[in-house]
Write a protein that holds these residues in place. Structure first.
Motif, PDB file in Angstrom:
ATOM      1  N   LEU A  47      60.233  60.110-123.159  1.00 42.47           N
ATOM      2  CA  LEU A  47      59.367  60.395-122.004  1.00 42.47           C
ATOM      3  C   LEU A  47      59.424  61.875-121.628  1.00 42.47           C
ATOM      4  CD1 LEU A  47      59.932  57.300-119.694  1.00 42.47           C
ATOM      5  CD2 LEU A  47      57.943  57.808-121.136  1.00 42.47           C
ATOM      6  N   SER A  48      60.603  62.457-121.714  1.00 41.71           N
ATOM      7  CA  SER A  48      60.770  63.880-121.423  1.00 41.71           C
ATOM      8  C   SER A  48      59.995  64.725-122.433  1.00 41.71           C
ATOM      9  CB  SER A  48      62.262  64.226-121.450  1.00 41.71           C
ATOM     10  OG  SER A  48      62.468  65.609-121.371  1.00 41.71           O
ATOM     11  N   VAL A  53      54.697  68.151-123.130  1.00 46.65           N
ATOM     12  CA  VAL A  53      53.308  68.404-123.537  1.00 46.65           C
ATOM     13  C   VAL A  53      52.389  68.294-122.327  1.00 46.65           C
ATOM     14  CG1 VAL A  53      51.403  67.578-124.981  1.00 46.65           C
ATOM     15  CG2 VAL A  53      53.715  67.717-125.923  1.00 46.65           C
ATOM     16  N   ALA A  54      52.584  67.265-121.505  1.00 45.43           N
ATOM     17  CA  ALA A  54      51.750  67.094-120.307  1.00 45.43           C
ATOM     18  C   ALA A  54      51.863  68.289-119.369  1.00 45.43           C
ATOM     19  CB  ALA A  54      52.141  65.812-119.577  1.00 45.43           C
ATOM     20  N   ASP A  55      53.054  68.889-119.307  1.00 43.58           N
ATOM     21  CA  ASP A  55      53.292  70.052-118.443  1.00 43.58           C
ATOM     22  C   ASP A  55      52.964  71.378-119.126  1.00 43.58           C
ATOM     23  OD1 ASP A  55      54.179  68.278-116.507  1.00 43.58           O
ATOM     24  OD2 ASP A  55      56.317  68.680-116.857  1.00 43.58           O
ATOM     25  N   HIS A  56      52.522  71.326-120.386  1.00 44.97           N
ATOM     26  CA  HIS A  56      52.179  72.525-121.164  1.00 44.97           C
ATOM     27  C   HIS A  56      53.370  73.478-121.250  1.00 44.97           C
ATOM     28  CE1 HIS A  56      48.261  70.808-120.631  1.00 44.97           C
ATOM     29  NE2 HIS A  56      48.330  70.981-119.327  1.00 44.97           N
ATOM     30  N   ASP A  57      54.547  72.902-121.465  1.00 47.79           N
ATOM     31  CA  ASP A  57      55.796  73.669-121.489  1.00 47.79           C
ATOM     32  C   ASP A  57      56.292  73.806-122.927  1.00 47.79           C
ATOM     33  OD1 ASP A  57      58.391  74.656-121.236  1.00 47.79           O
ATOM     34  OD2 ASP A  57      58.814  73.462-119.437  1.00 47.79           O
ATOM     35  N   ALA A  58      55.900  74.877-123.577  1.00 49.53           N
ATOM     36  CA  ALA A  58      56.239  75.098-124.982  1.00 49.53           C
ATOM     37  C   ALA A  58      57.744  75.185-125.210  1.00 49.53           C
ATOM     38  CB  ALA A  58      55.551  76.355-125.498  1.00 49.53           C
ATOM     39  N   VAL A  93      50.128  71.538-127.161  1.00 48.82           N
ATOM     40  CA  VAL A  93      50.947  71.765-125.963  1.00 48.82           C
ATOM     41  C   VAL A  93      50.135  72.514-124.910  1.00 48.82           C
ATOM     42  CG1 VAL A  93      53.022  72.890-125.054  1.00 48.82           C
ATOM     43  CG2 VAL A  93      53.116  71.671-127.250  1.00 48.82           C
ATOM     44  N   GLU A  94      49.331  73.455-125.331  1.00 48.62           N
ATOM     45  CA  GLU A  94      48.480  74.190-124.406  1.00 48.62           C
ATOM     46  C   GLU A  94      47.497  73.247-123.700  1.00 48.62           C
ATOM     47  OE1 GLU A  94      46.307  78.411-124.745  1.00 48.62           O
ATOM     48  OE2 GLU A  94      45.415  76.853-126.026  1.00 48.62           O
ATOM     49  N   GLY A  95      46.973  72.279-124.426  1.00 52.12           N
ATOM     50  CA  GLY A  95      46.162  71.222-123.833  1.00 52.12           C
ATOM     51  C   GLY A  95      44.755  71.588-123.412  1.00 52.12           C
ATOM     52  N   LYS A  96      44.216  72.687-123.881  1.00 53.69           N
ATOM     53  CA  LYS A  96      42.869  73.070-123.452  1.00 53.69           C
ATOM     54  C   LYS A  96      41.779  72.277-124.170  1.00 53.69           C
ATOM     55  CE  LYS A  96      43.925  77.644-121.774  1.00 53.69           C
ATOM     56  NZ  LYS A  96      43.753  79.078-121.920  1.00 53.69           N
ATOM     57  N   ALA A  97      41.913  72.076-125.473  1.00 48.90           N
ATOM     58  CA  ALA A  97      40.886  71.365-126.245  1.00 48.90           C
ATOM     59  C   ALA A  97      41.167  69.866-126.315  1.00 48.90           C
ATOM     60  CB  ALA A  97      40.789  71.936-127.654  1.00 48.90           C
ATOM     61  N   VAL A  98      42.441  69.513-126.461  1.00 44.56           N
ATOM     62  CA  VAL A  98      42.842  68.114-126.594  1.00 44.56           C
ATOM     63  C   VAL A  98      44.016  67.849-125.666  1.00 44.56           C
ATOM     64  CG1 VAL A  98      43.798  66.376-128.164  1.00 44.56           C
ATOM     65  CG2 VAL A  98      42.110  67.986-129.008  1.00 44.56           C
ATOM     66  N   LEU A 100      46.999  65.227-125.044  1.00 47.36           N
ATOM     67  CA  LEU A 100      47.742  64.189-125.752  1.00 47.36           C
ATOM     68  C   LEU A 100      48.756  63.569-124.812  1.00 47.36           C
ATOM     69  CD1 LEU A 100      48.714  62.628-128.254  1.00 47.36           C
ATOM     70  CD2 LEU A 100      50.084  64.641-128.864  1.00 47.36           C
ATOM     71  N   GLU A 101      48.767  62.241-124.774  1.00 48.67           N
ATOM     72  CA  GLU A 101      49.747  61.488-123.989  1.00 48.67           C
ATOM     73  C   GLU A 101      50.365  60.435-124.899  1.00 48.67           C
ATOM     74  OE1 GLU A 101      48.199  60.027-120.094  1.00 48.67           O
ATOM     75  OE2 GLU A 101      46.331  60.935-120.805  1.00 48.67           O
ATOM     76  N   TRP A 102      51.610  60.090-124.639  1.00 45.68           N
ATOM     77  CA  TRP A 102      52.248  58.989-125.349  1.00 45.68           C
ATOM     78  C   TRP A 102      53.416  58.483-124.534  1.00 45.68           C
ATOM     79  CZ3 TRP A 102      53.286  64.045-126.858  1.00 45.68           C
ATOM     80  CH2 TRP A 102      54.626  64.415-126.954  1.00 45.68           C
TER      81      TRP A 102
END
Length: 184
Positions: A47-48, A53-58, A93-98, A100-102
């Motif tokens: 989950l972490s 990825v949800a937080d865009h934290d590379a 991770v940046e999440g601008k185009a796609v 992703l959740e899991w």
């Protein structure tokens, strides 16, 4: 599925946009088995990882990877190593185009107490305002290793290619997300 590279995600979503949509009633989620305390540690770590990825934290994303990790483990040429995986996943991770959740639905620890397997569904969302096919659902499979410092890190990752999904299926994915690890 976390193992698909950013460009492949976009290509899959583009392909999904050309597939016919069918009205489908989302299936009920499968029953979730009870997990041990150690398996719940891996569950929390998964989950972490998703939250990074949800937080865009590379940096947090990379911290979940073992130095010698291999993503796309079933491919002829998987992406190998923390730096290469982080670079390949930068767009996701940046999440601008796609987006992703899991989340995990299964975690298993066998005879080796420092190795765990996790799996569950994944949801891709095409963030383009004019996306013809907004959602795709896949699945991931990860192998975790507890390092000498006691921290679980992803060693291998792969999954199932996503298929087109309806908005109702995306809502069900989010609604059915477990809130806690089911302990036995």
């Amino acid at each position: 599925m976390r193992a698909i590279a950013f460009r492949r995600c976009v290509a899959v979503l583009a392909l999904a946009a050309s597939a016919p949509l069918c009205a489908q009633t989302p299936a009920a989620p499968p029953p979730v088995p009870a997990h041990s305390a150690a398996e719940c540690q891996v569950w929390a770590r998964e989950l972490s990882f998703a939250r990074s990825v949800a937080d865009h934290d590379a940096a947090a994303f990379a911290a979940h990877l073992r130095d010698g990790a291999a993503f796309g483990a079933s491919r002829v040429e998987p992406t190998r190593g923390r730096a290469a995986i982080a670079e390949r996943w930068a767009g996701i991770v940046e999440g601008k185009a796609v987006r992703l959740e899991w989340y995990p639905t299964r975690v298993t620890i066998g005879g080796a107490q420092d190795v765990a397997w996790s799996s569950g569904p994944s949801l891709f969302e095409d963030r383009a305002p004019d996306a013809k096919q907004r959602y795709a659902i896949g699945a991931f499979h990860s192998v975790w290793h507890r390092d000498a410092d006691g921290v679980w890190r992803v060693l291998f990752d792969d999954g199932v290619a996503p298929r087109p999904a309806t908005e109702a299926e995306a809502l069900a994915f989010r609604r059915d997300r477990p809130t806690a690890c089911p302990q036995g």
